[in-house]
Design an enzyme around this catalytic site. Structure first.
Site, PDB file in Angstrom:
ATOM      1  N   GLY A 112       2.033  30.964 -51.774  1.00  0.00           N
ATOM      2  CA  GLY A 112       2.988  31.937 -52.288  1.00  0.00           C
ATOM      3  C   GLY A 112       2.275  33.228 -52.620  1.00  0.00           C
ATOM      4  O   GLY A 112       1.063  33.219 -52.903  1.00  0.00           O
ATOM      5  N   GLN A 172       0.955  41.340 -56.666  1.00  0.00           N
ATOM      6  CA  GLN A 172      -0.417  40.879 -56.387  1.00  0.00           C
ATOM      7  C   GLN A 172      -1.110  41.719 -55.326  1.00  0.00           C
ATOM      8  O   GLN A 172      -2.334  41.671 -55.198  1.00  0.00           O
ATOM      9  CB  GLN A 172      -0.406  39.412 -55.920  1.00  0.00           C
ATOM     10  CG  GLN A 172       0.026  38.438 -56.988  1.00  0.00           C
ATOM     11  CD  GLN A 172      -0.001  37.020 -56.456  1.00  0.00           C
ATOM     12  OE1 GLN A 172       0.976  36.536 -55.897  1.00  0.00           O
ATOM     13  NE2 GLN A 172      -1.126  36.343 -56.611  1.00  0.00           N
ATOM     14  N   CYS A 196      -3.862  30.327 -58.469  1.00  0.00           N
ATOM     15  CA  CYS A 196      -3.254  31.618 -58.125  1.00  0.00           C
ATOM     16  C   CYS A 196      -4.288  32.447 -57.369  1.00  0.00           C
ATOM     17  O   CYS A 196      -5.457  32.472 -57.763  1.00  0.00           O
ATOM     18  CB  CYS A 196      -2.848  32.337 -59.413  1.00  0.00           C
ATOM     19  SG  CYS A 196      -2.110  33.954 -59.145  1.00  0.00           S
ATOM     20  N   LEU A 197      -3.846  33.116 -56.301  1.00  0.00           N
ATOM     21  CA  LEU A 197      -4.774  33.955 -55.532  1.00  0.00           C
ATOM     22  C   LEU A 197      -5.327  35.092 -56.389  1.00  0.00           C
ATOM     23  O   LEU A 197      -6.384  35.631 -56.089  1.00  0.00           O
ATOM     24  CB  LEU A 197      -4.076  34.520 -54.282  1.00  0.00           C
ATOM     25  CG  LEU A 197      -3.668  33.458 -53.245  1.00  0.00           C
ATOM     26  CD1 LEU A 197      -2.864  34.095 -52.120  1.00  0.00           C
ATOM     27  CD2 LEU A 197      -4.887  32.729 -52.689  1.00  0.00           C
ATOM     28  N   HIS A 254       6.443  30.183 -60.205  1.00  0.00           N
ATOM     29  CA  HIS A 254       5.160  30.869 -60.379  1.00  0.00           C
ATOM     30  C   HIS A 254       5.234  32.284 -59.783  1.00  0.00           C
ATOM     31  O   HIS A 254       4.829  33.260 -60.425  1.00  0.00           O
ATOM     32  CB  HIS A 254       4.073  30.027 -59.705  1.00  0.00           C
ATOM     33  CG  HIS A 254       2.712  30.652 -59.658  1.00  0.00           C
ATOM     34  ND1 HIS A 254       1.605  30.083 -60.253  1.00  0.00           N
ATOM     35  CD2 HIS A 254       2.260  31.801 -59.080  1.00  0.00           C
ATOM     36  CE1 HIS A 254       0.542  30.860 -60.044  1.00  0.00           C
ATOM     37  NE2 HIS A 254       0.922  31.904 -59.325  1.00  0.00           N
ATOM     38  N   GLU A 255       5.786  32.394 -58.560  1.00  0.00           N
ATOM     39  CA  GLU A 255       5.849  33.710 -57.906  1.00  0.00           C
ATOM     40  C   GLU A 255       6.831  34.635 -58.626  1.00  0.00           C
ATOM     41  O   GLU A 255       6.590  35.836 -58.761  1.00  0.00           O
ATOM     42  CB  GLU A 255       6.246  33.573 -56.434  1.00  0.00           C
ATOM     43  CG  GLU A 255       5.297  32.737 -55.583  1.00  0.00           C
ATOM     44  CD  GLU A 255       3.827  33.086 -55.755  1.00  0.00           C
ATOM     45  OE1 GLU A 255       3.517  34.265 -56.018  1.00  0.00           O
ATOM     46  OE2 GLU A 255       2.991  32.174 -55.657  1.00  0.00           O
ATOM     47  N   HIS A 266       5.313  36.396 -61.513  1.00  0.00           N
ATOM     48  CA  HIS A 266       4.524  37.583 -61.156  1.00  0.00           C
ATOM     49  C   HIS A 266       5.381  38.853 -61.187  1.00  0.00           C
ATOM     50  O   HIS A 266       4.887  39.930 -61.504  1.00  0.00           O
ATOM     51  CB  HIS A 266       3.947  37.437 -59.740  1.00  0.00           C
ATOM     52  CG  HIS A 266       2.669  36.648 -59.663  1.00  0.00           C
ATOM     53  ND1 HIS A 266       1.511  37.032 -60.301  1.00  0.00           N
ATOM     54  CD2 HIS A 266       2.365  35.501 -58.997  1.00  0.00           C
ATOM     55  CE1 HIS A 266       0.543  36.151 -60.024  1.00  0.00           C
ATOM     56  NE2 HIS A 266       1.045  35.207 -59.245  1.00  0.00           N
TER      57      HIS A 266
HETATM   58 NI    NI Z   1      -0.019  33.571 -58.504  1.00  0.00          NI
END
Ligand code: NI
Length: 174
Positions: free
Chosen positions: A46, A51, A94-95, A136-137, A140
């Protein structure tokens, strides 16, 4: 295909609330395609626009099993319209928080309404990994990281390590 640089915490741009998209146009479609390329290359399941430094309510995800055909979602202005009473605990990463993982408790199922890449309204109920990922996304888009669901002690410990990693390798702070 274009790969976008992914911001890593701590970064003030990851803490901002993203703005709704007014029109699903070619720019938004290209953004989502680039985000999917970036997500698959990372690799991740995701990615939200903040991000990659774009403060818009846009996210992409694909939680298809390895080896299964890709099943990408492109979501514009997603909204949670229903949550289950029961919760689920799952380990998240998370990236934007590289190398760190922690258990997070969230509603087990959610129904999300969004605009797809054609501007059409879509609605779907998610469970399991897809439910975790979409929540989660969506966090963000409101400037919330999975770290914000942890105790202050644990959050600050991870943030200190990330800050230290950035100092010793400024090139990785993209
Ligand atoms: Ni994330």
């Amino acid at each position: 295909m274009a790969l976008l640089p992914i911001l890593t915490a701590p970064d003030p741009r990851l803490k901002q609330k993203a703005a709704p998209v007014t029109t699903v146009d070619a720019d938004v479609r290209r953004l989502m395609d680039d985000m999917l390329d970036t997500m698959y290359a990372a690799p991740g399941i995701g990615l939200a626009a903040p991000q990659v430094g774009v403060s818009k309510r846009v996210l992409v995800m694909d939680v298809a099993d390895k080896g299964a055909p890709p099943h990408p979602y492109r979501m514009v202005n997603p909204e949670i319209i229903w949550v289950s009473d029961d919760d689920m605990k799952a380990e998240e990463g998370c990236l934007s928080v590289p190398q760190h993982y922690a258990d997070v408790v969230r509603p087990a199922e959610v129904t999300v309404r969004w605009l797809d890449e054609t501007g059409a309204e879509r609605e779907e109920r998610f469970s399991g990994l897809a439910s975790v990922c979409v929540q989660h996304e969506m966090d963000h888009l409101d400037g919330i990281l999975f770290l914000d669901h942890l105790s202050a002690l644990k959050r600050n410990m991870i943030l200190r390590k990330l800050t230290k990693a950035k100092r010793s390798d400024p090139g990785a702070a993209a």
